[in-house]
Write an enzyme that holds these catalytic residues in place. Sequence first.
Site, PDB file in Angstrom:
ATOM      1  N   ARG A 114       8.408  -6.656 -20.750  1.00 48.02           N
ATOM      2  CA  ARG A 114       8.938  -6.157 -19.471  1.00 48.02           C
ATOM      3  C   ARG A 114       8.909  -4.632 -19.357  1.00 48.02           C
ATOM      4  O   ARG A 114       9.632  -4.037 -18.559  1.00 48.02           O
ATOM      5  CB  ARG A 114      10.368  -6.673 -19.225  1.00 48.02           C
ATOM      6  CG  ARG A 114      10.440  -8.185 -19.090  1.00 48.02           C
ATOM      7  CD  ARG A 114      11.842  -8.636 -18.683  1.00 48.02           C
ATOM      8  NE  ARG A 114      11.871 -10.071 -18.480  1.00 48.02           N
ATOM      9  CZ  ARG A 114      12.120 -10.962 -19.436  1.00 48.02           C
ATOM     10  NH1 ARG A 114      12.348 -10.536 -20.671  1.00 48.02           N
ATOM     11  NH2 ARG A 114      12.140 -12.243 -19.170  1.00 48.02           N
TER      12      ARG A 114
ATOM     13  N   LYS B  89       0.827   4.383 -10.912  1.00 50.45           N
ATOM     14  CA  LYS B  89       0.292   3.180 -10.265  1.00 50.45           C
ATOM     15  C   LYS B  89      -0.703   2.537 -11.220  1.00 50.45           C
ATOM     16  O   LYS B  89      -1.742   3.128 -11.539  1.00 50.45           O
ATOM     17  CB  LYS B  89      -0.371   3.519  -8.933  1.00 50.45           C
ATOM     18  CG  LYS B  89       0.614   3.850  -7.831  1.00 50.45           C
ATOM     19  CD  LYS B  89      -0.072   4.301  -6.551  1.00 50.45           C
ATOM     20  CE  LYS B  89      -0.721   3.167  -5.817  1.00 50.45           C
ATOM     21  NZ  LYS B  89      -1.187   3.573  -4.470  1.00 50.45           N
TER      22      LYS B  89
ATOM     23  N   GLU C 150     -12.062  12.704  -5.813  1.00 49.96           N
ATOM     24  CA  GLU C 150     -10.599  12.744  -5.762  1.00 49.96           C
ATOM     25  C   GLU C 150     -10.087  14.183  -5.817  1.00 49.96           C
ATOM     26  O   GLU C 150      -9.027  14.490  -5.285  1.00 49.96           O
ATOM     27  CB  GLU C 150     -10.004  11.908  -6.897  1.00 49.96           C
ATOM     28  CG  GLU C 150     -10.326  10.416  -6.821  1.00 49.96           C
ATOM     29  CD  GLU C 150      -9.449   9.644  -5.830  1.00 49.96           C
ATOM     30  OE1 GLU C 150      -8.694  10.282  -5.072  1.00 49.96           O
ATOM     31  OE2 GLU C 150      -9.535   8.406  -5.819  1.00 49.96           O
TER      32      GLU C 150
ATOM     33  N   LYS D 203      -0.971  15.869  -6.509  1.00 52.31           N
ATOM     34  CA  LYS D 203      -0.555  14.497  -6.821  1.00 52.31           C
ATOM     35  C   LYS D 203       0.878  14.471  -7.345  1.00 52.31           C
ATOM     36  O   LYS D 203       1.691  13.628  -6.927  1.00 52.31           O
ATOM     37  CB  LYS D 203      -1.509  13.906  -7.858  1.00 52.31           C
ATOM     38  CG  LYS D 203      -1.210  12.458  -8.271  1.00 52.31           C
ATOM     39  CD  LYS D 203      -1.667  11.480  -7.226  1.00 52.31           C
ATOM     40  CE  LYS D 203      -1.435  10.032  -7.643  1.00 52.31           C
ATOM     41  NZ  LYS D 203      -2.518   9.475  -8.466  1.00 52.31           N
TER      42      LYS D 203
ATOM     43  N   GLU E 105       5.654   4.793  -3.060  1.00 53.56           N
ATOM     44  CA  GLU E 105       4.839   4.713  -1.854  1.00 53.56           C
ATOM     45  C   GLU E 105       5.577   4.051  -0.688  1.00 53.56           C
ATOM     46  O   GLU E 105       5.075   3.129  -0.057  1.00 53.56           O
ATOM     47  CB  GLU E 105       3.515   3.988  -2.147  1.00 53.56           C
ATOM     48  CG  GLU E 105       2.431   4.292  -1.118  1.00 53.56           C
ATOM     49  CD  GLU E 105       1.059   3.767  -1.514  1.00 53.56           C
ATOM     50  OE1 GLU E 105       0.436   3.110  -0.691  1.00 53.56           O
ATOM     51  OE2 GLU E 105       0.624   4.032  -2.651  1.00 53.56           O
TER      52      GLU E 105
ATOM     53  N   ARG F 130       3.741   9.048  -0.028  1.00 50.83           N
ATOM     54  CA  ARG F 130       2.709   8.852  -1.044  1.00 50.83           C
ATOM     55  C   ARG F 130       1.458   8.181  -0.495  1.00 50.83           C
ATOM     56  O   ARG F 130       0.364   8.311  -1.051  1.00 50.83           O
ATOM     57  CB  ARG F 130       3.273   8.052  -2.223  1.00 50.83           C
ATOM     58  CG  ARG F 130       2.265   7.901  -3.361  1.00 50.83           C
ATOM     59  CD  ARG F 130       2.882   7.362  -4.630  1.00 50.83           C
ATOM     60  NE  ARG F 130       1.862   7.174  -5.652  1.00 50.83           N
ATOM     61  CZ  ARG F 130       2.101   6.936  -6.939  1.00 50.83           C
ATOM     62  NH1 ARG F 130       3.344   6.863  -7.369  1.00 50.83           N
ATOM     63  NH2 ARG F 130       1.118   6.780  -7.791  1.00 50.83           N
TER      64      ARG F 130
ATOM     65  N   ASN G  72      -3.937   7.889  -0.142  1.00 48.54           N
ATOM     66  CA  ASN G  72      -4.929   6.839   0.086  1.00 48.54           C
ATOM     67  C   ASN G  72      -6.031   7.266   1.050  1.00 48.54           C
ATOM     68  O   ASN G  72      -6.798   6.411   1.525  1.00 48.54           O
ATOM     69  CB  ASN G  72      -4.250   5.579   0.630  1.00 48.54           C
ATOM     70  CG  ASN G  72      -3.350   4.918  -0.399  1.00 48.54           C
ATOM     71  OD1 ASN G  72      -3.671   4.884  -1.579  1.00 48.54           O
ATOM     72  ND2 ASN G  72      -2.215   4.405   0.052  1.00 48.54           N
TER      73      ASN G  72
ATOM     74  N   HIS H  78      -9.381   5.458   1.117  1.00 45.42           N
ATOM     75  CA  HIS H  78      -9.322   4.292   0.249  1.00 45.42           C
ATOM     76  C   HIS H  78      -9.374   2.961   0.992  1.00 45.42           C
ATOM     77  O   HIS H  78      -9.744   1.949   0.404  1.00 45.42           O
ATOM     78  CB  HIS H  78      -8.065   4.360  -0.624  1.00 45.42           C
ATOM     79  CG  HIS H  78      -8.166   5.348  -1.739  1.00 45.42           C
ATOM     80  ND1 HIS H  78      -8.406   6.700  -1.519  1.00 45.42           N
ATOM     81  CD2 HIS H  78      -8.079   5.204  -3.085  1.00 45.42           C
ATOM     82  CE1 HIS H  78      -8.446   7.320  -2.683  1.00 45.42           C
ATOM     83  NE2 HIS H  78      -8.258   6.439  -3.644  1.00 45.42           N
TER      84      HIS H  78
ATOM     85  N   HIS I 176     -12.087   0.997  -0.841  1.00 44.43           N
ATOM     86  CA  HIS I 176     -11.786  -0.192  -1.642  1.00 44.43           C
ATOM     87  C   HIS I 176     -12.560  -1.406  -1.135  1.00 44.43           C
ATOM     88  O   HIS I 176     -13.002  -2.246  -1.924  1.00 44.43           O
ATOM     89  CB  HIS I 176     -10.284  -0.482  -1.620  1.00 44.43           C
ATOM     90  CG  HIS I 176      -9.495   0.386  -2.536  1.00 44.43           C
ATOM     91  ND1 HIS I 176      -8.117   0.391  -2.568  1.00 44.43           N
ATOM     92  CD2 HIS I 176      -9.883   1.292  -3.472  1.00 44.43           C
ATOM     93  CE1 HIS I 176      -7.691   1.255  -3.475  1.00 44.43           C
ATOM     94  NE2 HIS I 176      -8.747   1.810  -4.032  1.00 44.43           N
TER      95      HIS I 176
ATOM     96  N   HIS J  57     -16.301   4.311  -8.036  1.00 40.31           N
ATOM     97  CA  HIS J  57     -15.098   4.455  -7.213  1.00 40.31           C
ATOM     98  C   HIS J  57     -15.151   5.723  -6.361  1.00 40.31           C
ATOM     99  O   HIS J  57     -14.906   5.689  -5.157  1.00 40.31           O
ATOM    100  CB  HIS J  57     -13.856   4.491  -8.104  1.00 40.31           C
ATOM    101  CG  HIS J  57     -12.584   4.724  -7.360  1.00 40.31           C
ATOM    102  ND1 HIS J  57     -12.009   3.787  -6.536  1.00 40.31           N
ATOM    103  CD2 HIS J  57     -11.775   5.824  -7.297  1.00 40.31           C
ATOM    104  CE1 HIS J  57     -10.897   4.278  -6.005  1.00 40.31           C
ATOM    105  NE2 HIS J  57     -10.743   5.508  -6.448  1.00 40.31           N
TER     106      HIS J  57
END
Length: 367
Positions: A123, A144, A186, A228, A238, A242, A246, A249, A253, A266
């Site tokens: 966990r 993330k 990025e 960042k 987010e 935040r 993106n 993205h 994506h 990417h």
Amino acid sequence: MRELRVDLGERSYPIRIGEGLLGQAGQELLEAGLSVKSPLLVVSDDSVAPLYLEPLLEQLRSAGFRAASCVVPAGESSKSLARFEEIMTRALEEGLDRKSAIVALGGGVVGDLAGYAAASYMRGIRFVQMPTTILAHDSSVGGKVAVNHPMAKNIIGAFHQPALVLYDLDTLKTLPRREVSAGLAEVVKHGLIRDAAFVDWCVRHADRLLALDPEALGYALFKGCEVKAAVVSADETEQDLRAILNLGHTIGHALEAVAGYGELLHGEAISIGMIGSALLGVQLGAPQEVYLRTREALGKAGLPVSLPEHFDTDRIMEAMMHDKKFGEGKMVFVVPTAIGEVEIRSDIREQWVRDIVERLKREASWP
């Protein structure tokens, strides 16, 4: 060495950027509070491991750590539940406990995969990011972590902050030119969302960045991580702000999913996505400079500014429907309003996006 901090209260952590840092990794982990009494697991891939894994393991062991390793195939296909299970098995075999840590040695794929393993094992145990690509300056910061599903990228994941980000610039010297350009996507993105002056700097110094000039690259990565870190510190999970990270993205994506996480890197997919967002921004009232400057900055970095014609628009749109940024019948897009400024729009019509995708096929061809 350059250093900055992600300020998240008890979960705050440093980002250290410089040359030769893997050679002092053991001491860095001790200073970050990791225990030598519990075993570590270093996760890497079969491109990075032959270059840096054994020296890192020796360094960690010389500092008193019991360090084992798990090596996965390089590439986006390793961000899978099958590789996640492989890391879980290795962690159990090595007897990792609640005070252990997982170390991610590699690019964004390794960081996301190892981070999700650390978030899930018992966990949640600690983990350390040791990025070896330019692209990973973004993914290694912010916590993330995720794996992919065949239908959607990063759909299975968690927020799990690292204890330390150790960024050794020497590891970037072995990157192929295409990977360098992909990583700069990025870097440019961080300027486009928050720092117009940094976008200008990237355009002026693109040749130095592509040549991996240490001073220029160290500065660019520091500036990218600075943006960042500020955004993550303000909105860790987010909820609102935040989401500006993106930019590009939503389309990007979808392109990766349609390409099978192989044809496009990417950063290349995100570059095309940022061009699409710029076109959308102009359509919604932003000045034409937003598109022109975005295209110039990405093109100078050797990135694609158009969509290959063989990509099927229907499949791209379908992939976007599975994206986390789609809901309630409308598409959520990060849209530029000026260079260095963006807004989050939740009222974007599907037809607008379809038109943008078609237009991306008509833009100037790849650099």
